[in-house]
Write a protein that holds these residues in place. Structure first.
Motif, short mmCIF file in Angstrom:
data_model
loop_
_atom_site.label_atom_id
_atom_site.label_comp_id
_atom_site.label_asym_id
_atom_site.label_seq_id
_atom_site.Cartn_x
_atom_site.Cartn_y
_atom_site.Cartn_z
N LYS A 1 99.66 -47.08 -4.56
CA LYS A 1 99.31 -47.62 -3.24
C LYS A 1 100.56 -48.22 -2.63
CE LYS A 1 95.92 -50.48 -0.81
NZ LYS A 1 95.74 -49.47 0.23
N GLY A 2 101.00 -47.62 -1.55
CA GLY A 2 102.21 -48.13 -0.91
C GLY A 2 102.55 -47.30 0.30
N THR A 3 103.77 -47.40 0.75
CA THR A 3 104.24 -46.67 1.93
C THR A 3 104.83 -45.35 1.49
OG1 THR A 3 104.78 -48.79 2.94
CG2 THR A 3 105.80 -46.83 3.93
N GLU A 4 104.34 -44.26 2.09
CA GLU A 4 104.89 -42.94 1.74
C GLU A 4 106.05 -42.62 2.67
OE1 GLU A 4 103.69 -38.30 0.86
OE2 GLU A 4 102.09 -39.79 1.09
N VAL A 5 107.16 -42.19 2.07
CA VAL A 5 108.32 -41.78 2.89
C VAL A 5 108.86 -40.45 2.40
CG1 VAL A 5 109.03 -44.14 3.51
CG2 VAL A 5 110.01 -43.06 1.47
N SER A 6 109.52 -39.76 3.31
CA SER A 6 110.13 -38.48 3.01
C SER A 6 111.59 -38.57 3.40
CB SER A 6 109.42 -37.42 3.86
OG SER A 6 109.80 -36.15 3.43
N VAL A 7 112.47 -38.11 2.52
CA VAL A 7 113.91 -38.30 2.74
C VAL A 7 114.64 -36.98 2.63
CG1 VAL A 7 115.90 -39.73 2.13
CG2 VAL A 7 113.61 -40.48 1.47
N GLY A 8 115.29 -36.58 3.72
CA GLY A 8 116.12 -35.37 3.70
C GLY A 8 117.51 -35.73 3.22
N VAL A 9 118.01 -34.93 2.28
CA VAL A 9 119.41 -35.08 1.84
C VAL A 9 120.03 -33.69 1.94
CG1 VAL A 9 120.96 -35.80 -0.02
CG2 VAL A 9 118.73 -36.90 0.21
N ILE A 10 121.18 -33.60 2.58
CA ILE A 10 121.81 -32.29 2.78
C ILE A 10 123.30 -32.37 2.44
CG2 ILE A 10 120.17 -31.61 4.58
CD1 ILE A 10 122.28 -32.26 6.71
N SER A 11 123.89 -31.20 2.19
CA SER A 11 125.36 -31.13 2.11
C SER A 11 125.81 -30.95 3.55
CB SER A 11 125.80 -29.90 1.31
OG SER A 11 125.07 -29.80 0.12
N TYR A 12 126.59 -31.92 4.05
CA TYR A 12 127.00 -31.86 5.46
C TYR A 12 128.50 -32.08 5.56
CZ TYR A 12 126.72 -32.53 10.52
OH TYR A 12 126.87 -32.40 11.88
N LYS A 13 129.19 -31.04 6.02
CA LYS A 13 130.65 -31.11 6.16
C LYS A 13 131.30 -31.58 4.86
CE LYS A 13 130.39 -31.51 11.13
NZ LYS A 13 130.48 -32.26 12.36
N GLY A 14 130.82 -31.00 3.76
CA GLY A 14 131.45 -31.28 2.46
C GLY A 14 131.00 -32.56 1.77
N GLU A 15 130.12 -33.32 2.40
CA GLU A 15 129.66 -34.59 1.81
C GLU A 15 128.14 -34.54 1.60
OE1 GLU A 15 131.69 -37.53 1.44
OE2 GLU A 15 133.36 -36.14 1.84
N THR A 16 127.64 -35.40 0.68
CA THR A 16 126.19 -35.55 0.55
C THR A 16 125.74 -36.53 1.63
OG1 THR A 16 126.32 -35.23 -1.83
CG2 THR A 16 124.32 -36.25 -1.01
N LYS A 17 124.84 -36.08 2.50
CA LYS A 17 124.41 -36.93 3.60
C LYS A 17 122.90 -37.20 3.50
CE LYS A 17 124.41 -37.13 8.70
NZ LYS A 17 125.13 -38.41 8.86
N VAL A 18 122.54 -38.48 3.50
CA VAL A 18 121.13 -38.87 3.52
C VAL A 18 120.73 -39.02 4.99
CG1 VAL A 18 119.39 -40.55 2.76
CG2 VAL A 18 121.41 -40.11 1.33
N LEU A 19 119.71 -38.28 5.39
CA LEU A 19 119.26 -38.33 6.79
C LEU A 19 118.34 -39.54 7.00
CD1 LEU A 19 118.50 -34.53 7.24
CD2 LEU A 19 120.45 -35.78 8.18
N PRO A 20 118.07 -39.93 8.26
CA PRO A 20 117.14 -41.04 8.51
C PRO A 20 115.80 -40.78 7.83
CG PRO A 20 118.30 -40.46 10.52
CD PRO A 20 118.68 -39.43 9.51
N ILE A 21 115.21 -41.83 7.28
CA ILE A 21 113.98 -41.71 6.48
C ILE A 21 112.76 -41.61 7.40
CG2 ILE A 21 112.55 -42.96 4.78
CD1 ILE A 21 115.25 -44.34 3.91
N THR A 22 111.78 -40.78 6.99
CA THR A 22 110.53 -40.64 7.74
C THR A 22 109.40 -41.33 6.98
OG1 THR A 22 111.22 -38.54 8.69
CG2 THR A 22 108.86 -38.99 8.69
N GLU A 23 108.64 -42.14 7.69
CA GLU A 23 107.45 -42.77 7.10
C GLU A 23 106.26 -41.91 7.47
OE1 GLU A 23 104.86 -46.83 7.88
OE2 GLU A 23 106.96 -46.78 8.50
N ILE A 24 105.38 -41.70 6.50
CA ILE A 24 104.23 -40.83 6.74
C ILE A 24 102.95 -41.64 6.68
CG2 ILE A 24 102.88 -38.93 5.76
CD1 ILE A 24 105.77 -37.92 4.84
N VAL A 25 102.20 -41.64 7.80
CA VAL A 25 100.92 -42.34 7.85
C VAL A 25 99.87 -41.28 8.08
CG1 VAL A 25 99.62 -44.18 8.99
CG2 VAL A 25 102.13 -44.29 8.91
#
Length: 323
Positions: free
Chosen positions: A198-222
């Motif tokens: 029981k808690g807040t569900e979130v989805s997190v995109g992580v991609i290889s971007y211009k040679g670096e690991t980039k964490v994208l803005p987090i999405t909350e799912i309701v």
């Protein structure tokens, strides 16, 4: 000009969603750099579908097509297949044998992350938290009392290897347990049964971007439904809030865990991981390596929030593998 085969479709219940993702990629390719070809990989045929809907069969020996006597080979494959054979490592291995670069992770990472329980087992020693779970293989004896004592109620019964919430049931009562198991076995011969977090569900995109690991803005799912099921995902029965309403401290924790999972698993290309935040701690549910790429999908929403347009997102994915 590079020839790009955008593969879409697949052999699973998700093929229709994949066709939509593939078409979005096709429509957003930078045409000054790439010539896109839509390739439908379906159980009964592998074909290139042209703009006038003519079909040209794929030669599986070298993944080429012939149009008006001219043989076309591909410089790179853009993988938009959710589920088998594009997300479970089968096509990744095939393209590696043919020395054709493709935008998803490598075959071992794909096979591993497609198996929810194996992914979580690999990540646990790195301090990544997960729900309490119980595993069943088809044919195993089912002791409902024992399982409920371990995971508690309500709990989730899910196919171990399927996507888009197909075959998942949230079980509230012991009496509904066997029906839920039957539903999950329709999608897969392995099942994972997890305690309800029981808690807040979130989805997190992580991609290889211009040679670096980039964490994208987090999405909350309701979800308006009991959980983030197929209707909630695709039929608008949920709110997806990007960026998620998290404190700075929790946001940082989620970003660190997502990046760690991506790097520990030696991922490449796109990934989208799902977490439930309980008492400010992120618990990992799963990782998708070919997430939805439609305009409404979560990863493109997150990229937009980060100031990355779809053409830039797709071009980056191609350039990362062509390097």
């Amino acid at each position: 000009m590079k020839n790009v085969a955008i593969i879409m479709g697949g052999y699973s219940s998700e093929y229709q969603i994949s066709l939509t993702s593939g078409n979005v990629v096709y429509q957003n390719l930078n045409t000054s750099k790439y010539k896109g070809y839509r390739v439908h990989i379906l159980k009964d045929k592998w074909v290139h579908v042209s703009d006038d809907n003519s079909e040209f069969p794929i030669d599986k020996s070298d993944f080429s097509i012939t149009i008006q006597g001219e043989k076309v080979v591909f410089d790179v494959v853009f993988n938009a297949i959710h589920g088998t054979p594009g997300e479970d490592g089968l096509l990744q291995a095939y393209f590696e044998l043919l020395h054709i670069p493709q935008t998803a992770c490598d075959y071992y990472q794909a096979a591993l992350t497609f198996n929810k329980r194996d992914t979580l087992s690999v990540l646990k020693p790195y301090g990544i938290l997960t729900a309490t779970s119980h595993y069943l293989n088809f044919g195993d004896e089912i002791n409902v009392d024992e399982i409920v004592a371990k995971v508690g109620l309500p709990c989730f019964v899910k196919p171990n290897k399927s996507g888009s919430s197909f075959g998942i049931t949230k079980v509230h009562h012991k009496a509904d347990f066997l029906t839920a198991i039957e539903t999950a076995y329709k999608e897969d011969n392995e099942i994972i049964i997890e305690s309800f977090l029981k808690g807040t569900e979130v989805s997190v995109g992580v991609i290889s971007y211009k040679g670096e690991t980039k964490v994208l803005p987090i999405t909350e799912i309701v979800s308006e439904n009991d959980f983030f099921d197929y209707e909630a995902k695709y039929l608008g029965k949920s709110q997806e809030i990007t960026p998620a309403r998290l404190s700075k401290e929790v946001q940082l924790k989620v970003e660190l865990v997502s990046k760690k999972a991506y790097e520990v698993l030696k991922m490449k290309g796109f990934s989208r991981s799902e977490f439930i935040i309980v008492n400010d701690e992120p618990y990992m549910l799963e990782m998708n390596t070919v997430p939805g790429l439609t305009n409404e999908s979560i990863l493109p929403q997150q990229a937009r929030e980060a100031g990355i347009s779809l053409p830039e997102l797709f071009e980056n994915a191609i350039e990362e593998v062509l390097k």
